[in-house]
Design an enzyme around this catalytic site. Structure first.
Site, PDB file in Angstrom:
ATOM      1  N   LYS A  46     -29.114  -1.481 -31.391  1.00  0.00           N
ATOM      2  CA  LYS A  46     -29.977  -2.301 -32.540  1.00  0.00           C
ATOM      3  C   LYS A  46     -31.222  -2.588 -32.273  1.00  0.00           C
ATOM      4  O   LYS A  46     -31.619  -2.434 -31.112  1.00  0.00           O
ATOM      5  CB  LYS A  46     -29.127  -3.875 -33.045  1.00  0.00           C
ATOM      6  N   CYS A 129     -38.579  -1.075 -40.678  1.00  0.00           N
ATOM      7  CA  CYS A 129     -37.467  -2.244 -41.225  1.00  0.00           C
ATOM      8  C   CYS A 129     -37.958  -2.673 -42.639  1.00  0.00           C
ATOM      9  O   CYS A 129     -39.310  -3.209 -42.415  1.00  0.00           O
ATOM     10  CB  CYS A 129     -37.321  -3.125 -40.048  1.00  0.00           C
TER      11      CYS A 129
HETATM   12  C1  SIN Z   1     -32.049  -4.857 -40.746  1.00  0.00           C
HETATM   13  O1  SIN Z   1     -32.035  -5.343 -39.548  1.00  0.00           O
HETATM   14  O2  SIN Z   1     -32.719  -5.541 -41.485  1.00  0.00           O
HETATM   15  C2  SIN Z   1     -32.329  -3.178 -40.727  1.00  0.00           C
HETATM   16  C3  SIN Z   1     -33.177  -2.743 -39.613  1.00  0.00           C
HETATM   17  C4  SIN Z   1     -33.860  -1.631 -40.224  1.00  0.00           C
HETATM   18  O3  SIN Z   1     -33.903  -1.168 -41.511  1.00  0.00           O
HETATM   19  O4  SIN Z   1     -34.682  -0.981 -39.362  1.00  0.00           O
END
Ligand code: SIN
Length: 310
Positions: A46, A129
């Site tokens: 992540k 993001c």
């Molecule tokens: C998110 O955690 O909101 C998505 C991550 C991303 O789009 O880079």
């Protein structure tokens, strides 16, 4: 005839060209270990921030027949936890890709230095993001992108890539292409979700996710043409010299084949991994191998970038 679905990105060998997208089933240690045990060709973490985050309020993910909308808000364990896990994850014998985010520009070098010290196989710097309220996507600001790239480039000794948002005009591909070309970027990953879409439930006369008034990043089948366009545009811009991970709209083997034709060296799976679970990797392998065999190709290298223009 056996089909070779392995790939190489910036000198790193991947046993197969499929991996999870940062965000899909890769937040916790258990999820990352499960990716290690699965048929995924790599383990992508992540996108990590300095401190652990719960992310945005729920509901924050919604799947619908054409795709998904999410506003997760970077829920993650914080970079220290991922740095500790990397040696263990590397024991699975497939590349570990650390995805680095940040809530401000100063966060990026802090995380990049520490995570580089843990020596993942590659580092992806997430400039895209769309889901942090009040924080625009860095990748839509070429000057901010260049500042961040400059601040992390010299700290990263493993191959460094950028996770980019979708661009919708050749002028934007060219501007970002010039920024990327100036700094020795080793690979690209595109596209992140198509930011700030809105899905409406007409029955409930309501939005479907809570954060940001229902606005969120679109993924899944509906974004494939946008993803393919970005893969193709950057593949041509760099004449195939910067490897590209194609992300967006991969649901079946045909989608993978199309990404590779456009120039992708590998693909990442987001929405269908969330919807279908880890078995998706085996299914995609079978489907892609069948297409390649049917067409008389022996490896993805045979078709990579070979899209015909009329
Ligand atoms: C998110 O955690 O909101 C998505 C991550 C991303 O789009 O880079």
């Amino acid at each position: 005839m056996t089909t070779d679905l392995s790939t190489t990105i910036a000198g790193v060998q991947f046993p197969s060209c499929f991996m999870n997208a940062a965000g899909a089933l890769c937040v916790t240690r258990d999820e990352l270990m499960a990716l290690g045990q699965s048929r995924a060709g790599a383990i992508v973490t992540k996108s990590m921030t300095v401190d652990a985050r719960q992310g945005n309020p729920e509901p924050r993910y919604y799947g619908f027949p054409g795709g998904s909308i999410n506003s997760m808000g970077l829920p993650n364990l914080g970079y220290r936890a991922y740095a500790e896990m990397i040696p263990e994850l590397k024991r699975f014998g497939k590349p570990v890709v650390a995805s680095v985010a940040g809530l401000c520009e100063d966060d990026f070098p802090v995380i990049a230095a520490a995570i580089n010290a843990a020596q993942p196989d590659l580092i992806e710097v997430n400039l895209s993001c769309p889901n942090i309220p009040g924080k625009p996507q860095i990748g839509y600001d070429p000057e901010a992108s260049e500042r961040v790239i400059k601040r992390v480039r010299h700290l990263i000794t493993v191959p460094m890539g950028l996770k980019l948002p979708p661009y919708f005009d050749p002028a934007h591909h060219e501007v970002m292409g010039r920024v990327i070309g100036r700094h020795g970027v080793n690979f690209l990953n595109m596209i992140n979700s198509v930011g700030n879409g809105l899905v409406v439930d007409p029955e409930r006369e309501a939005v479907v996710i809570k954060p940001k008034g229902g606005f969120g990043g679109l993924g899944g089948r509906i974004i494939k043409p946008v993803a393919l366009a970005n893969v193709r545009a950057f593949y041509k811009l760099f004449q195939g010299k910067i490897p590209i991970i194609g992300t967006g709209g991969v649901v079946d083997g045909v989608d993978v084949f199309e990404h590779v034709l456009c120039g992708a060296s590998a693909v990442q799976i987001g929405t269908v991994l969330v919807e279908e679970g880890l078995d998706v990797f085996g299914r995609l392998e079978t489907e892609l191998a069948a297409i390649l065999t049917h067409k008389g190709y022996r490896s993805i290298a045979d078709v990579q970038g070979m899209l015909k223009e009329l």
